[in-house]
Write a protein that holds these residues in place. Structure first.
Motif: not given
Length: 249
Positions: A152-155, A188-199, A213-220
């Motif tokens: 949520d914070g990264l978004c 910014r370029d590693s948001i999907p990776d950050m999403m996977r390692i988040s709690s 996780i993969s779907y929700c990390s897609q930007l725009n």
């Protein structure tokens, strides 16, 4: 434009949203689900705080959806995975939705002048609407069980970055906003990776929901900007002139 970020729903005060445009962010998965459902032509999504309230609501052509602690609610047609709403079956239906954190955050933000649903999926479109509305902004990270959620914070940081690009007026941030904007500039370029390692990401992975996780990390990916109206009813924002501003898939 003043932009403040609140780290979780329990930190929000009524005075924080008064007269502002509020964006509620629950990436995994409430706001991502709402954006997706409306993109697939759901008539509306009604945010409901409790399971009993959702069960008691009666209306024509409705679908009950939601979760408690990431598990689908017994007796509901769908849960809180965006993939459950990628179907013609939601078209023209009203979704009655209750989730652990996201719908509670939407309802708590309802005193704002405008309440929007934000996710990675619609960052650019949300920023465009905020610039059109020309009000101070509150970015509410729903969090997870009253704690800050990294996704949520990264978004929120991505929305701030996009506001810097689109706004003609200077952006003033609170301290959390500054930190999150700087964080996004570094990862910014590693948001999907950050999403996977988040709690939150690790929790969904244990449940076999890596696809979410993969779907929700897609930007725009989508242009839909859900806006809350009377009765906590969310429908696509149609602009100051009442024009539909997003495209369906």
């Amino acid at each position: 434009m003043r932009v403040d970020v609140v780290g979780n729903v329990n930190e929000l005060r009524t005075m924080d949203v008064a007269g502002r445009s509020a964006v509620v962010i629950d990436v995994l998965c409430t706001t991502s689900t709402i954006v997706t459902a409306l993109t697939y032509d759901a008539a509306a999504v009604i945010a409901v705080e409790t399971v009993p309230q959702a069960k008691q609501m009666e209306m024509k052509d409705c679908i009950r959806g939601g979760e408690r602690f990431d598990k689908k609610i017994t007796g509901f047609e769908v849960g809180n995975s965006p993939y459950e709403y990628m179907t013609e079956g939601v078209a023209d239906k009203t979704i009655i939705l209750t989730t652990t954190d996201g719908t509670r955050a939407l309802i708590k933000a309802s005193k704002a002048k405008h309440v929007l649903a934000g996710s990675f999926l619609n960052v650019q479109a949300v920023a465009a609407v905020l610039c059109e509305l020309q009000r101070d902004v509150l970015l509410l990270c729903a969090g997870t069980q009253d704690e800050f959620a990294l996704e949520d914070g990264l978004c929120a940081g991505c929305i701030i970055e996009e506001l810097h690009r689109q706004s003609y007026s200077p952006i003033q941030l609170n301290d959390l906003g500054i930190v999150l904007h700087q964080a996004v500039s570094q990862c910014r370029d590693s948001i999907p990776d950050m999403m996977r390692i988040s709690s939150g990401g690790r929790r969904l992975e244990k449940l076999g929901r890596v696809h979410d996780i993969s779907y929700c990390s897609q930007l725009n990916l989508l242009d839909c900007v859900p806006e809350m109206g009377e009765g906590n009813r969310m429908a696509p924002y149609r602009g100051i002139r009442g024009e539909k501003i997003f495209k369906s898939l």
